[in-house]
Design a protein around this motif. Structure first.
Motif, PDB file in Angstrom:
ATOM      1  N   HIS A  31     -38.001   1.083 -12.572  1.00 20.71           N
ATOM      2  CA  HIS A  31     -38.745   0.230 -13.511  1.00 20.71           C
ATOM      3  C   HIS A  31     -40.200   0.046 -13.070  1.00 20.71           C
ATOM      4  N   SER A  32     -40.467   0.238 -11.793  1.00 24.17           N
ATOM      5  CA  SER A  32     -41.822   0.044 -11.268  1.00 24.17           C
ATOM      6  C   SER A  32     -42.705   1.268 -11.420  1.00 24.17           C
ATOM      7  N   LEU A  33     -42.139   2.395 -11.859  1.00 22.19           N
ATOM      8  CA  LEU A  33     -42.968   3.580 -12.108  1.00 22.19           C
ATOM      9  C   LEU A  33     -43.925   3.275 -13.266  1.00 22.19           C
ATOM     10  N   PRO A  34     -45.169   3.765 -13.206  1.00 16.89           N
ATOM     11  CA  PRO A  34     -46.148   3.453 -14.263  1.00 16.89           C
ATOM     12  C   PRO A  34     -45.674   3.929 -15.641  1.00 16.89           C
ATOM     13  N   ALA A  35     -45.491   3.016 -16.561  1.00 17.65           N
ATOM     14  CA  ALA A  35     -44.962   3.360 -17.884  1.00 17.65           C
ATOM     15  C   ALA A  35     -45.869   4.323 -18.642  1.00 17.65           C
ATOM     16  N   GLU A  36     -47.179   4.227 -18.383  1.00 16.11           N
ATOM     17  CA  GLU A  36     -48.109   5.096 -19.126  1.00 16.11           C
ATOM     18  C   GLU A  36     -47.891   6.573 -18.829  1.00 16.11           C
TER      19      GLU A  36
ATOM     20  N   SER B 173     -39.805  -9.718 -25.664  1.00 13.29           N
ATOM     21  CA  SER B 173     -40.924  -9.286 -24.825  1.00 13.29           C
ATOM     22  C   SER B 173     -41.356  -7.873 -25.190  1.00 13.29           C
ATOM     23  N   ALA B 174     -42.671  -7.649 -25.200  1.00 17.89           N
ATOM     24  CA  ALA B 174     -43.214  -6.321 -25.507  1.00 17.89           C
ATOM     25  C   ALA B 174     -43.355  -5.450 -24.261  1.00 17.89           C
ATOM     26  N   VAL B 175     -43.040  -5.978 -23.083  1.00 13.15           N
ATOM     27  CA  VAL B 175     -43.166  -5.219 -21.834  1.00 13.15           C
ATOM     28  C   VAL B 175     -42.196  -4.044 -21.854  1.00 13.15           C
ATOM     29  N   LYS B 176     -42.677  -2.851 -21.519  1.00 15.79           N
ATOM     30  CA  LYS B 176     -41.851  -1.653 -21.484  1.00 15.79           C
ATOM     31  C   LYS B 176     -41.871  -1.041 -20.081  1.00 15.79           C
ATOM     32  N   VAL B 177     -40.688  -0.595 -19.643  1.00 17.66           N
ATOM     33  CA  VAL B 177     -40.550   0.093 -18.362  1.00 17.66           C
ATOM     34  C   VAL B 177     -39.715   1.346 -18.601  1.00 17.66           C
TER      35      VAL B 177
ATOM     36  N   PRO C 157     -37.125  -4.110 -19.746  1.00 17.82           N
ATOM     37  CA  PRO C 157     -36.273  -4.083 -18.542  1.00 17.82           C
ATOM     38  C   PRO C 157     -34.895  -4.676 -18.791  1.00 17.82           C
ATOM     39  N   PHE C 158     -34.770  -5.548 -19.804  1.00 13.21           N
ATOM     40  CA  PHE C 158     -33.466  -6.139 -20.092  1.00 13.21           C
ATOM     41  C   PHE C 158     -32.452  -5.097 -20.566  1.00 13.21           C
ATOM     42  N   TRP C 159     -32.935  -3.956 -21.047  1.00 11.54           N
ATOM     43  CA  TRP C 159     -32.032  -2.902 -21.541  1.00 11.54           C
ATOM     44  C   TRP C 159     -31.119  -2.406 -20.412  1.00 11.54           C
ATOM     45  N   ASP C 160     -31.710  -1.998 -19.296  1.00 15.41           N
ATOM     46  CA  ASP C 160     -30.897  -1.541 -18.162  1.00 15.41           C
ATOM     47  C   ASP C 160     -30.087  -2.668 -17.553  1.00 15.41           C
ATOM     48  N   LEU C 161     -30.672  -3.852 -17.469  1.00 17.64           N
ATOM     49  CA  LEU C 161     -29.945  -4.978 -16.898  1.00 17.64           C
ATOM     50  C   LEU C 161     -28.703  -5.302 -17.734  1.00 17.64           C
ATOM     51  N   PHE C 162     -28.833  -5.283 -19.036  1.00 16.76           N
ATOM     52  CA  PHE C 162     -27.683  -5.555 -19.893  1.00 16.76           C
ATOM     53  C   PHE C 162     -26.597  -4.503 -19.706  1.00 16.76           C
ATOM     54  N   HIS C 163     -27.002  -3.226 -19.647  1.00 19.24           N
ATOM     55  CA  HIS C 163     -26.002  -2.171 -19.476  1.00 19.24           C
ATOM     56  C   HIS C 163     -25.292  -2.294 -18.132  1.00 19.24           C
ATOM     57  N   LEU C 164     -26.014  -2.706 -17.118  1.00 16.64           N
ATOM     58  CA  LEU C 164     -25.383  -2.901 -15.812  1.00 16.64           C
ATOM     59  C   LEU C 164     -24.447  -4.106 -15.823  1.00 16.64           C
ATOM     60  N   ILE C 165     -24.908  -5.230 -16.375  1.00 18.28           N
ATOM     61  CA  ILE C 165     -24.176  -6.494 -16.229  1.00 18.28           C
ATOM     62  C   ILE C 165     -23.164  -6.718 -17.349  1.00 18.28           C
TER      63      ILE C 165
ATOM     64  N   ILE D 248     -38.607  -7.179  -8.078  1.00 16.77           N
ATOM     65  CA  ILE D 248     -39.803  -6.969  -8.909  1.00 16.77           C
ATOM     66  C   ILE D 248     -40.909  -7.942  -8.534  1.00 16.77           C
ATOM     67  N   GLN D 249     -40.564  -8.941  -7.751  1.00 15.80           N
ATOM     68  CA  GLN D 249     -41.487  -9.982  -7.302  1.00 15.80           C
ATOM     69  C   GLN D 249     -41.976 -10.850  -8.471  1.00 15.80           C
ATOM     70  N   ILE D 250     -41.012 -11.266  -9.268  1.00 15.04           N
ATOM     71  CA  ILE D 250     -41.302 -12.244 -10.313  1.00 15.04           C
ATOM     72  C   ILE D 250     -41.377 -13.610  -9.644  1.00 15.04           C
ATOM     73  N   SER D 251     -42.446 -14.312  -9.873  1.00 13.32           N
ATOM     74  CA  SER D 251     -42.660 -15.584  -9.188  1.00 13.32           C
ATOM     75  C   SER D 251     -41.612 -16.611  -9.591  1.00 13.32           C
ATOM     76  N   ALA D 252     -41.355 -17.552  -8.706  1.00 11.35           N
ATOM     77  CA  ALA D 252     -40.333 -18.567  -8.944  1.00 11.35           C
ATOM     78  C   ALA D 252     -40.533 -19.313 -10.270  1.00 11.35           C
ATOM     79  N   PRO D 253     -41.768 -19.723 -10.614  1.00 14.80           N
ATOM     80  CA  PRO D 253     -41.951 -20.433 -11.890  1.00 14.80           C
ATOM     81  C   PRO D 253     -41.606 -19.578 -13.113  1.00 14.80           C
ATOM     82  N   ASP D 254     -41.724 -18.233 -12.982  1.00 15.50           N
ATOM     83  CA  ASP D 254     -41.466 -17.359 -14.126  1.00 15.50           C
ATOM     84  C   ASP D 254     -40.013 -16.902 -14.209  1.00 15.50           C
TER      85      ASP D 254
END
Length: 311
Positions: free
Chosen positions: A117-122, A177-181, A212-220, A247-253
């Protein structure tokens, strides 16, 4: 080494093969097989199993997998041609793979997932990669159009109308979310497991850009007729926390991230519920009614758990 192993029609040539065995059947009816050229050495023959994914698995192998720290079967030979039946790959045989779902492998896969997921999407935006199912926004539109049927199925399974209303209210008021990985795309339990003491991830032909929720859903949370999962409420949160850490998502997020996941999972599960019920109603032949009924119950269980988390 593999000269004459595959005929001009894209099938294994029995003249050069000692023994062969079917492993599973693809969406287009063709079988993935293990074959032996002598008593001690075996390989995997994989014809094109999904006609929309022409050449994709070879492309992923050459452009993505080589730079990831994970175990997967190496492609040893392949053919990519315009004629669909002439598309195939020969892979190394990793032996018997144990398809299991427990905290150990779930967290290992989650850590690996964070890396791809951390590979550059572009890098992949022009690669014309395609997932196996519609995006979550189309799923949401579909269940809106079938709202009455959704509530009918929920009532049949003693699910409160309150939970159904919570789900519909949540996804109609909050955009996804519009974020794509870069996603594996089809990370159900049949596509990962243990080969000996190594964790392996298989079948990357559905790799594509998605949330990113796509892979997480398939796993979980995705259910599968062939791979029943135990109740995973605690493990679900362990995986989400592990992913946020990797992924280093901060605690508040993190709370917001997990809430988005619960909503994604609930919507996808409702879509799956409609699909499985349709298979049961139309008596599809690939899986037995017993398998589909169990899958439906598992889907509804996960739906209820995630809907409760939305509250």
């Amino acid at each position: 080494m593999f000269t004459n192993i595959v005929t001009s029609n894209g099938t294994l040539n029995d003249r050069f093969i000692l023994r062969r065995e079917n492993l599973y059947q693809g969406a287009n009816g063709r079988f993935v097989e293990r074959f032996f050229i002598d008593a001690s050495k075996s390989y995997i023959f994989k014809p094109l199993t999904n006609n929309t994914q022409l050449g994709k698995e070879v492309w992923i192998f050459e452009n993505v997998l080589a730079e990831l720290p994970l175990k997967f079967p190496k492609i040893l030979s392949y053919s990519v041609q315009n004629k669909l039946s002439n598309n195939w790959i020969i892979l190394e045989d990793l032996g018997t793979i144990t398809h299991t779902f427990d905290p150990k492998i779930a967290l290992e896969i989650t850590a690996l997932m964070a890396k791809w997921h951390s590979l550059p999407a572009e890098r992949f935006s022009h690669a014309q990669l395609k997932g196996p199912k519609p995006p979550i926004e189309e799923m949401a539109d579909h269940i809106l159009q079938n709202k009455e049927k959704v509530f009918t199925i929920l009532r049949l399974h003693n699910v409160s109308e309150r939970l159904g209303n919570i789900i519909f209210s949540a996804f109609t008021s909050k955009p996804f979310s519009a974020v794509k990985v870069l996603c594996h795309g089809d990370l159900h339990q049949g596509n990962f497991g243990y080969a000996g003491d190594k964790t392996v991830v298989l079948d990357w032909e559905h790799c594509h850009l998605n949330t990113p929720f796509w892979d997480l859903f398939h796993l979980i949370d995705i259910s599968h007729p062939d791979f029943p999962k135990p109740n995973n409420h605690i493990l679900r949160n362990m995986v989400l926390d592990c992913y946020c850490e990797e992924i280093q998502i901060s605690a508040p997020d993190r709370k917001k991230f997990k809430q988005e996941y619960y909503l994604f999972s609930a919507v996808y599960s409702v879509w799956m519920m409609l699909l499985i019920q349709s298979d049961l109603d139309n008596q599809r032949e690939k899986w037995t009614p017993e398998q589909l009924s169990r899958q439906l119950k598992e889907t509804i269980r996960n739906l209820i758990e995630c809907a409760e988390e939305i509250i």
